[in-house]
Scaffold this motif. Structure first.
Motif, PDB file in Angstrom:
ATOM      1  N   UNK A   1       2.776  12.680  -2.831  1.00 25.49           N
ATOM      2  CA  UNK A   1       3.432  11.728  -1.511  1.00 25.49           C
ATOM      3  C   UNK A   1       1.652  12.028  -1.110  1.00 25.49           C
ATOM      4  N   UNK A   2       1.166  11.464   0.110  1.00 21.98           N
ATOM      5  CA  UNK A   2       0.084  11.532   1.078  1.00 21.98           C
ATOM      6  C   UNK A   2      -0.048  11.151   1.999  1.00 21.98           C
ATOM      7  N   UNK A   3      -1.163  12.366   2.844  1.00 22.24           N
ATOM      8  CA  UNK A   3      -0.941  11.458   4.401  1.00 22.24           C
ATOM      9  C   UNK A   3      -1.878  10.937   4.579  1.00 22.24           C
ATOM     10  N   UNK A   4      -1.864  10.148   5.631  1.00 20.84           N
ATOM     11  CA  UNK A   4      -2.705   8.805   5.853  1.00 20.84           C
ATOM     12  C   UNK A   4      -4.041   9.242   6.951  1.00 20.84           C
ATOM     13  N   UNK A   5      -4.927   8.935   6.670  1.00 23.33           N
ATOM     14  CA  UNK A   5      -6.295   9.203   7.728  1.00 23.33           C
ATOM     15  C   UNK A   5      -5.613   8.970   9.383  1.00 23.33           C
TER      16      UNK A   5
ATOM     17  N   UNK B   1      -1.942   8.591  -5.336  1.00 24.80           N
ATOM     18  CA  UNK B   1      -1.624   8.859  -3.901  1.00 24.80           C
ATOM     19  C   UNK B   1      -3.109   8.994  -2.923  1.00 24.80           C
ATOM     20  N   UNK B   2      -4.072   9.974  -3.781  1.00 26.29           N
ATOM     21  CA  UNK B   2      -5.862   9.717  -3.213  1.00 26.29           C
ATOM     22  C   UNK B   2      -6.202   8.514  -2.305  1.00 26.29           C
ATOM     23  N   UNK B   3      -5.468   7.675  -2.973  1.00 22.69           N
ATOM     24  CA  UNK B   3      -5.776   6.389  -2.789  1.00 22.69           C
ATOM     25  C   UNK B   3      -5.110   6.001  -1.397  1.00 22.69           C
ATOM     26  N   UNK B   4      -4.174   6.475  -1.175  1.00 24.39           N
ATOM     27  CA  UNK B   4      -3.715   6.287   0.042  1.00 24.39           C
ATOM     28  C   UNK B   4      -4.292   7.332   1.171  1.00 24.39           C
TER      29      UNK B   4
ATOM     30  N   UNK C   1      -2.710   0.977   1.511  1.00 23.03           N
ATOM     31  CA  UNK C   1      -1.605   0.884   1.033  1.00 23.03           C
ATOM     32  C   UNK C   1      -0.674   0.082   0.595  1.00 23.03           C
ATOM     33  N   UNK C   2       0.327   0.279  -0.313  1.00 27.49           N
ATOM     34  CA  UNK C   2       0.834   0.070  -1.191  1.00 27.49           C
ATOM     35  C   UNK C   2       0.450  -1.566  -1.766  1.00 27.49           C
TER      36      UNK C   2
ATOM     37  N   UNK D   1      -1.876  -4.400 -12.405  1.00 25.13           N
ATOM     38  CA  UNK D   1      -2.444  -3.001 -12.984  1.00 25.13           C
ATOM     39  C   UNK D   1      -2.795  -2.133 -11.906  1.00 25.13           C
ATOM     40  N   UNK D   2      -3.340  -2.685 -10.783  1.00 23.36           N
ATOM     41  CA  UNK D   2      -3.817  -1.409  -9.443  1.00 23.36           C
ATOM     42  C   UNK D   2      -3.098  -0.482  -9.271  1.00 23.36           C
ATOM     43  N   UNK D   3      -3.803   0.480  -9.256  1.00 24.90           N
ATOM     44  CA  UNK D   3      -3.259   1.936  -9.244  1.00 24.90           C
ATOM     45  C   UNK D   3      -2.372   1.929  -7.939  1.00 24.90           C
ATOM     46  N   UNK D   4      -2.429   0.601  -6.908  1.00 27.29           N
ATOM     47  CA  UNK D   4      -1.465   1.161  -6.208  1.00 27.29           C
ATOM     48  C   UNK D   4       0.166   0.473  -5.650  1.00 27.29           C
ATOM     49  N   UNK D   5       0.064  -0.083  -7.202  1.00 25.57           N
ATOM     50  CA  UNK D   5       1.207  -0.224  -7.689  1.00 25.57           C
ATOM     51  C   UNK D   5       1.866   0.969  -7.974  1.00 25.57           C
ATOM     52  N   UNK D   6       3.175   0.665  -8.703  1.00 28.81           N
ATOM     53  CA  UNK D   6       4.304   1.685  -8.854  1.00 28.81           C
ATOM     54  C   UNK D   6       4.407   1.456 -10.439  1.00 28.81           C
TER      55      UNK D   6
END
Ligand SMILES: [Zn+2]
Length: 429
Positions: A208-212, A252-255, A260-261, A302-307
Motif C-alpha cells: 500500500x502507498x500514501x498519495x501526495x 505502489x510508487x505509481x500511487x 489512481x487505479x 497491461x497498465x501497472x495501475x491495474x491488478x
C-alpha cells in the motif's frame, strides 16, 4: 486465470499474500490458483480522510495544480518537454523490517527492486513491447529514476538500506511499520526521500502507498517482503510466485506519484487520466486482450495501475506520466525531491577528515574514520619531507599504516578520497 502452484517457499518464508478477507475481491481457495493482487492504498486513503478532514483540501489543491500544469506547458518542469530536462532523480531509503531471518531480504534483492523501478519508470522494461497495437503509441517513459540514498538526513554516509529486527510478526495498513515506537522504523524526511518499507505485510496485501497530500511521517510505500525485488534479476532471493517481478513496487510508487487505479475505484470510474480507457473494474491474473467493458475497445489491463499479475503489466500511459510529472513542477507536492542531496554521497573530508594516532609512532598508525566511512574509501600514502613516496609504509584494509620499516624521522601522511587530499605530518620513532 492462469493456473499456478502456490508458492511453498514463500509460505514458509515470508507469508504469501494469503486468502484473506480483503473486501470485494474474489479470493481463490487454497489449491485453486494464485491469490489475486490486493493493494491497500484506497483503504488507507479512506481512513486518513476520515481522521483528517484537511487532507481532502490538500489533495484537492494538488489535483488543481496537476490540472493547471498539464494544461500549460510553460508551467511544466523545464518549460519544454519533460525529457529535455533529464529525469527526476529520487533518493530512496529502504527499511527492511524482519521478524524471521527469511524476511530479512538481502541488499541484492533490494537492489533488484531498484533496478525494476528504473526500467519500468523509464520504459526500459523489455516487455513493454507486448502492449497491444491499440495502446502501443501511449506507452510512456515517465522520466523518473530512483537511487538508493548515499547520505542520511543528518549527513552521514549510507547505502540507503536499513535492516531492522522487530518483535512484530505481521503488519497491517495501520502504519505501525513506519513508527519505531511501534516496532517499525521511522520515515526519513519525506521531502527529501522516498521511503520504502519491506516487511511481512498481512491481510493478504502485497502493498500500500500514501498519495501526495498525506502526513509526512507516514509518507511512502509498504511492500510485502517476498514481493520486493525480482527473481529474474536476483534468483537467490525470497519471492512469492506470480508477484516476483517487482511490479508491486511499480504499482505502489505509481500511487505515491498520484496515480489512481486504472478503473477509477468505481464501476466505469475515473482515474483522472484522459488517455487511459474507462474500464469497469480491476482485472486479475493475465487477461486476454481485448476484454472490452464500459464501451471501450479493450481494458488497458497491461497498465501497472491495474491488478494483473507481475508478468502481465508493463506500461504507464503518456497521460499518467504527465500526471506524475506535474508533482515536480514549481509548487508541486513532490518538487522538493528535486533539490534533495540524499542521493549524493557526503564529502569524506568535509564533515570530518580522518585523523590518525599515535604520533609519534613506532609500528603503525591507525586512522580514525568519520562515521559511516570505511578504510577502503581512502587511499593513503607516506612521503618523506623531500616528497619521495616511502614504499615501506603499507596501508591495510583495516585502516592501519605499517611504519615499522621506516627510518626514524619526520614524514607526511597523505589521505585521499579520489577527489580530495589532506596531508599531515607525523614522526617515526
Ligand atoms: Zn493500488
Amino acid at each position: 486465470m492462469k493456473k499456478l502452484y502456490a508458492s511453498a517457499l514463500a509460505l514458509a518464508a515470508c507469508a504469501a499474500p494469503f486468502f484473506a478477507q480483503a473486501q470485494a475481491l474474489r479470493l481463490a481457495a487454497p489449491g485453486e490458483g494464485p491469490t489475486p493482487r490486493a493493494c491497500g492504498t484506497m483503504e488507507v486513503l479512506a481512513a486518513q480522510l476520515a481522521a483528517d478532514p484537511a487532507q481532502a483540501q490538500r489533495m484537492a489543491a494538488i489535483e488543481a495544480h496537476a490540472r493547471r500544469v498539464q494544461a500549460d506547458r510553460s508551467l511544466q518542469r523545464g518549460q519544454t518537454t519533460l525529457a529535455a530536462t533529464g529525469p527526476v532523480i529520487i533518493p530512496v531509503v529502504v527499511h527492511v523490517l524482519y521478524n524471521t531471518a527469511a524476511q530479512n531480504i538481502s541488499d541484492a534483492q533490494v537492489q533488484s527492486q531498484l533496478d525494476v523501478l528504473n526500467e519500468d519508470f523509464r520504459k526500459l522494461n523489455a516487455d513493454y513491447t507486448k502492449t497491444p497495437a491499440l495502446y502501443a503509441g501511449l506507452v510512456a517513459d515517465a522520466n523518473v529514476q530512483f537511487v538508493l540514498a548515499k547520505r542520511t538526513p543528518t549527513g552521514a554516509a549510507t547505502n540507503g538500506i536499513i535492516h531492522k529486527q522487530t518483535k512484530v510478526s505481521s503488519w497491517s495498513t495501520n502504519d505501525a511499520v513506519k513508527n519505531s515506537k511501534r516496532g517499525g522504523d521511522d520515515a526519513w524526511d519525506a521531502t527529501k526521500y522516498l521511503n520504502l518499507w519491506a516487511c511481512n505485510l498481512g491481510q493478504g496485501l502485497l502493498g500500500y502507498a500514501q498519495f501526495p497530500g498525506g502526513s509526512a511521517s507516514t509518507d511512502g510505500v509498504v511492500i510485502l517482503c517476498s514481493a520486493f525485488g525480482s527473481r529474474a534479476k536476483y534468483a537467490a532471493g525470497t519471492y512469492t510466485s506470480t508477484y516476483d517481478r517487482g511490479r508491486t513496487a511499480t504499482h505502489e510508487v505509481g500511487h505515491w506519484l498520484n496515480l489512481r487505479h486504472i478503473w477509477g475505484d468505481a464501476s466505469c470510474g475515473n482515474d483522472q487520466v484522459s488517455d487511459t480507457p474507462t474500464q469497469q473494474t480491476a482485472n486479475y491474473g493475465c487477461p486476454t486482450f481485448p476484454h472490452a467493458t464500459c464501451s471501450n475497445q479493450g481494458d488497458m489491463s497491461m497498465n501497472y495501475m491495474d491488478y494483473t499479475d507481475d508478468a502481465c503489466m508493463y506500461m504507464f500511459s503518456t497521460g499518467q506520466s504527465a500526471r506524475m510529472n506535474a508533482l515536480f513542477a514549481s509548487g508541486g507536492a513532490r518538487a522538493s525531491l528535486l533539490t534533495s542531496a540524499g542521493g549524493t554521497a557526503p564529502s569524506l573530508m568535509a564533515a570530518a577528515a580522518p585523523s590518525f594516532y599515535p604520533n609519534p609512532a613506532t609500528d603503525q598508525l591507525t586512522l580514525n574514520l568519520p562515521d559511516g566511512a570505511t578504510a577502503g574509501q581512502y587511499s593513503v600514502h607516506v612521503y618523506d619531507l623531500r616528497g619521495r613516496e616511502m614504499p615501506q609504509a603499507r596501508y591495510t584494509s583495516g585502516g592501519q599504516v605499517q611504519v615499522s620499516d621506516l627510518p626514524n624521522g619526520m614524514y607526511l601522511l597523505s589521505i585521499g578520497t579520489g577527489t580530495e587530499v589532506v596531508r599531515q605530518h607525523f614522526e617515526k620513532q
